[in-house]
Design an enzyme around this catalytic site. Sequence first.
Site, short mmCIF file in Angstrom:
data_model
loop_
_atom_site.label_atom_id
_atom_site.label_comp_id
_atom_site.label_asym_id
_atom_site.label_seq_id
_atom_site.Cartn_x
_atom_site.Cartn_y
_atom_site.Cartn_z
N PRO A 239 -40.91 9.76 37.39
CA PRO A 239 -41.57 8.92 36.71
C PRO A 239 -42.86 8.88 36.57
CG PRO A 239 -41.04 9.70 39.28
CD PRO A 239 -41.29 10.95 38.40
N GLU B 115 -39.06 13.75 47.89
CA GLU B 115 -40.70 13.13 48.25
C GLU B 115 -41.11 13.69 46.69
OE1 GLU B 115 -41.88 10.35 49.72
OE2 GLU B 115 -39.90 11.46 50.50
N ARG C 24 -25.22 11.87 22.04
CA ARG C 24 -24.28 11.22 21.22
C ARG C 24 -25.57 11.82 19.78
NH1 ARG C 24 -26.31 6.73 20.46
NH2 ARG C 24 -24.39 5.88 19.95
N ASP D 49 -25.66 1.80 14.84
CA ASP D 49 -26.38 1.45 16.10
C ASP D 49 -27.89 1.42 15.63
OD1 ASP D 49 -24.12 1.14 18.00
OD2 ASP D 49 -24.26 3.43 18.33
C1 4G1 Z 1 -42.73 6.03 42.56
C2 4G1 Z 1 -37.77 7.35 38.20
C3 4G1 Z 1 -41.73 7.70 43.21
C4 4G1 Z 1 -37.49 8.17 39.08
C5 4G1 Z 1 -43.15 5.75 41.59
C6 4G1 Z 1 -37.33 7.12 36.64
C7 4G1 Z 1 -40.88 5.87 41.28
C8 4G1 Z 1 -37.33 10.40 36.90
C9 4G1 Z 1 -37.49 9.59 37.28
C10 4G1 Z 1 -40.99 6.91 42.56
C11 4G1 Z 1 -37.39 9.68 38.41
C12 4G1 Z 1 -41.53 5.06 41.30
C13 4G1 Z 1 -36.71 8.73 36.85
C14 4G1 Z 1 -39.47 7.82 42.73
C15 4G1 Z 1 -37.58 10.40 39.93
C16 4G1 Z 1 -39.29 12.96 43.00
C17 4G1 Z 1 -37.71 12.86 43.67
C18 4G1 Z 1 -39.63 11.66 41.79
C19 4G1 Z 1 -37.15 11.89 42.65
C20 4G1 Z 1 -38.26 10.72 41.71
C21 4G1 Z 1 -41.49 4.24 39.84
C22 4G1 Z 1 -39.04 9.70 43.41
N1 4G1 Z 1 -36.71 9.01 35.29
N2 4G1 Z 1 -38.05 10.00 41.59
N3 4G1 Z 1 -39.76 9.02 43.08
O1 4G1 Z 1 -38.49 8.00 42.50
O2 4G1 Z 1 -37.45 11.81 39.42
O3 4G1 Z 1 -36.93 10.05 35.44
#
Ligand code: 4G1
Length: 255
Positions: free
Chosen positions: A88, A115, A152, A167
């Site tokens: 994230p 987490e 793709r 596209d």
């Molecule tokens: C704090 C979203 C935490 C989530 C703020 C988009 C999201 C990986 C992504 C999180 C993940 C926000 C993504 C959150 C993701 C560790 C395990 C991170 C899952 C995890 C906005 C949990 N694009 N999220 N934390 O979702 O991996 O790539």
Amino acid sequence: MEFHVATLFPEMFDSPLKASLLKKAQEKGILRIIVHNLRDYGLGRHKVADDYSYGGGGGMVMRIEPIAEAIEAVQTQEGRGRVILMSPQGRLFHQDMAKELVREERLILICGHYEGVDERVTSFADEEISIGDYVLTGGELPALVVIDAVARLIPGVVGCSGSVEEDSFYHPFLDYPHYTRPYEFRGLKVPEILLSGNHEAIRRWRRKEALRRTYQRRPELIRVSALSREDRALLDEGIGGVRDMGLNGLGIEAG
Ligand code: 4G1
């Protein structure tokens, strides 16, 4: 092109990669997707891959050793590859990034879960990518999104090469409306112009609809400088008097 995915939940990749165009592309041999179970690189007899968080607080954190070892195993067995951490905190994924990534021969995608992942993982990744701002249970679905968007673009994955080019012709605008048979369904008809056989008129109508919808729903995608004379005229026709209303007054970026 080759995708390697490191995850604690390899089952999450089963159905999406065994259906549709990604399956066919793998059968054709133009795409390889190899999912690695991080647990195989876990510590000790119990193959531990997570641990408590330093500093306390709820939830488990993924340990760095299994991830580092999985990356190194791929790099030794298969060769160098661009390492991407799904996170994230990453750069927001975008079509331009998909176009850049398709030039790579090998991508190694790391998925977090629980987490989060020990921050030192960033020392083993070339970059961090996020698919959007929402909380998820893991990086697996984001990795699938990246794989789908990049794969793709590999020549031969999407059967009709025209649709990939089309596209990119409309990018970064929203799509125009699509219709198929029947001509009328519960009183809802297909726009007459699509049946006219006038290809130039249809092209103009589609471009106008794409511009109109983009302007109405995602105005931030429109940069005035990137619009051709025809685009500006079509947008004018579509929404009425863009020039008089002043695009910039409506929060649309110029330049
Ligand atoms: C704090 C979203 C935490 C989530 C703020 C988009 C999201 C990986 C992504 C999180 C993940 C926000 C993504 C959150 C993701 C560790 C395990 C991170 C899952 C995890 C906005 C949990 N694009 N999220 N934390 O979702 O991996 O790539």
